[in-house]
Scaffold this active site. Sequence first.
Site, short mmCIF file in Angstrom:
data_model
loop_
_atom_site.label_atom_id
_atom_site.label_comp_id
_atom_site.label_asym_id
_atom_site.label_seq_id
_atom_site.Cartn_x
_atom_site.Cartn_y
_atom_site.Cartn_z
N CYS A 98 62.30 8.96 28.08
CA CYS A 98 61.68 8.00 28.98
C CYS A 98 62.50 7.95 30.26
O CYS A 98 63.59 8.51 30.33
CB CYS A 98 61.67 6.62 28.35
N ARG A 134 59.45 12.53 32.93
CA ARG A 134 60.29 12.22 31.77
C ARG A 134 59.50 11.60 30.62
O ARG A 134 59.98 11.50 29.51
CB ARG A 134 61.36 11.22 32.19
N TRP A 179 57.92 7.52 26.83
CA TRP A 179 57.45 8.57 25.92
C TRP A 179 57.63 7.97 24.54
O TRP A 179 58.75 7.78 24.07
CB TRP A 179 58.30 9.83 26.10
N ASN A 224 65.85 3.55 26.83
CA ASN A 224 65.60 4.94 26.41
C ASN A 224 66.43 5.18 25.17
O ASN A 224 67.57 4.73 25.10
CB ASN A 224 66.10 5.94 27.47
N GLY A 225 65.90 5.96 24.24
CA GLY A 225 66.68 6.28 23.04
C GLY A 225 66.04 5.66 21.80
O GLY A 225 64.89 5.19 21.84
N GLU A 230 58.59 33.69 25.68
CA GLU A 230 58.51 32.74 26.79
C GLU A 230 57.08 32.68 27.36
O GLU A 230 56.57 31.60 27.66
CB GLU A 230 59.53 33.12 27.87
N LYS A 253 54.97 29.28 27.48
CA LYS A 253 54.44 28.73 28.73
C LYS A 253 52.95 28.49 28.60
O LYS A 253 52.44 27.44 28.99
CB LYS A 253 54.66 29.69 29.92
N GLU A 267 52.09 25.53 26.10
CA GLU A 267 52.50 24.16 26.44
C GLU A 267 51.71 23.57 27.60
O GLU A 267 51.50 22.36 27.64
CB GLU A 267 54.00 24.05 26.69
N HIS A 294 52.81 44.72 11.69
CA HIS A 294 53.21 44.10 10.42
C HIS A 294 52.56 42.74 10.22
O HIS A 294 53.11 41.91 9.49
CB HIS A 294 54.74 43.99 10.37
N LYS A 299 59.91 16.10 29.92
CA LYS A 299 61.05 16.91 30.34
C LYS A 299 62.29 16.27 29.73
O LYS A 299 62.40 15.04 29.72
CB LYS A 299 61.12 16.85 31.87
C1 F6R Z 1 59.58 24.69 28.09
C2 F6R Z 1 60.69 23.79 28.31
C3 F6R Z 1 61.46 23.33 27.12
C4 F6R Z 1 62.96 23.24 27.49
C5 F6R Z 1 63.75 22.65 26.30
C6 F6R Z 1 65.22 22.60 26.60
O1 F6R Z 1 58.99 25.06 29.30
O2 F6R Z 1 60.96 23.40 29.40
O3 F6R Z 1 61.25 24.16 26.03
O4 F6R Z 1 63.43 24.50 27.80
O5 F6R Z 1 63.28 21.37 26.02
O6 F6R Z 1 65.49 21.81 27.71
P1 F6R Z 1 66.89 21.86 28.44
O7 F6R Z 1 67.00 23.21 29.07
O8 F6R Z 1 66.84 20.76 29.45
O9 F6R Z 1 67.93 21.66 27.38
#
Ligand code: F6R
Length: 616
Positions: free
Chosen positions: A2, A27, A74, A100-101, A489, A493, A496, A512, A611
């Site tokens: 959050c 966030r 969140w 937060n937490g 990756e 991408k 998500e 396989h 994020k």
């Molecule tokens: C995907 C993404 C997440 C972060 C993961 C780690 O696009 O952004 O998978 O890579 O949550 O986050 P950090 O790098 O901040 O530890």
Amino acid sequence: MCGIVGYVGKQKASAILLEGLKRLEYRGYDSAGLAVEHDHKFEIAKKVGRVEILAKLAAQQRLSGTTGISHTRWATHGGVTDANAHPHVSSDGRFAIVHNGVIENYVGMRKFLIGKGYTFASETDTEALVNLIAYHYQKESARPDTSRFLESVRKTLHHVEGTYGIAVLCTDQPGEIVAARKGSPLILGVGDGEYILASDVAALISRTQNVVYLKDGEIVHITPKNFSITTLDLTDVSPVIDRVAWTVEDADLGRFAHFMEKEIFEQPAALENAMRGRFSEDQSSANFGGLNLTPADFRQIDRFQFCACGTAWHACLVAEHLIERFARVPVEVDYSSEFRYRNAPLYSNTLFFVISQSGETIDTLAALREARRKGYKVMAICNVVGSTIAREADGGIYQHAGPEIGVASTKAFTSQILIAAMFALYVARMRDMSFSDGVQYVQALKQAPDLVRKALEQAPRIKEIAKRYARHRDFLFLGRLSLFPLALEGALKLKEISYIHAEGYPAAEMKHGPIALISETCPTVFFAPKGEIFNKVVSSVQQIKARKGKTIVIATEGCEFPPGLADEIITIPDCHEAVLPIVAAVPVQLLSYYIAAELGRDVDKPRNLAKSVTVE
Ligand code: F6R
């Protein structure tokens, strides 16, 4: 996960809080709320949904106080409802809190407080915290007013198991905020006659670049005239004021439709920043000021262990490939969350690395602490200066990629790979790599920003492809060697931000199992770089084609791809092996971005995500 913003000053708090919340929305975006103190009362607005909904509500309420706290949520404990949105107010109406937490022992606290007559209006763990503050405040009635607020928060925090970043208001102490952290970031911005408290610098850089990073176990007491920091056990802390290098423009959208798009196009600059000043004078190796290890220390290390989550974990896999390939030193890679609990046997001369854009990911922080507890030195590759992971590591390398606001990581990923490539060079040059190979490698890395610029020129063509493929429900991404992590990756991408199911595999593994997925409705994205495995990749494409699968091939310039074999070819510039995973990231980032945009998804704030994952 959050976001928190607090304000003490002379301006109308609500406008400043709302501006900060907008910048923090990445966030968490289930609900948002704020409380301002006015005339010994709280004015509160909170609502399910985005900050813009809160802004409308706040405008109707004409909030006039000059001290306030706010939050973007969140959800963890309790569903996404107005009642569960923060701030929460103690049942005696005296305290308001944002948090937060996770308070792990909140059930016991709640029971105790109900027994004492406190009432609850939400299902959150946070409400137990604010009522416990009210309870201690009653018990501290003999204390002078100046310290009673602070002490009741401190007493409460002694009973907390779990993690928190909190900001608290008290109707008896207008113009004051008490805030504290354990496991969730909090930063105090020291402005001109005002203080801005935030969980992320992005929320405060429009008002000040002077900040104090609070540490775990610290409490700050902010008043209109000053602030003081102490620890939970009452030790005074002398604050260190740092200057944030990011500017407000770095955190603005500019001409772009989404932050993700902006950040994809910022990659050349991010790569330049990651390299600046980091090559040796003779241009044959790399330099890292922050590792705090001598070359002699490095000679003792015969293994590296990397831990991270998500996209950063993919960067670790690329690091593994590059370090083993060029420096010939074994590398282990683990998910932070797995490393922490599986108690893997470790070799003694191992150097640990964690990679984290935010520097706040709880699992990665826990992995770092676990490795340090076992007596290992831990290096951190982080983007956010002053973040918890950066501070707790024994040394590290900052990415200098600028703020990454889109939830899907893009520029941070390629900058992590570049740093890994530079680190591979650094270790290789201490071992068997010759001076001239080192010089060549450095020259190749220096070309990375221009090569990425060139790869970005394919954007219009990738946009067209994205339009044609956006309605498919499954995708396969295949790559080999250093591009296998890129296949992972690419799949991450896509899923998500577009909510399309996608999987990444090493190309040869396709036979396989995953080949069973192939049909006209499941396209495959192939990485087909020039080199020794090119012909093998071509035969994998043929196997897909024979089963009527559509193929989108990302090939390096100059590859002789059999005409008519691939449905789509996207070319990327030919480049050195160490730069290839960086350049190859661009088309998959753009493809996912344009597919998600075509589907009208909320690209920067995909559903259920946030994020910086600060809960387990
Ligand atoms: C995907 C993404 C997440 C972060 C993961 C780690 O696009 O952004 O998978 O890579 O949550 O986050 P950090 O790098 O901040 O530890």
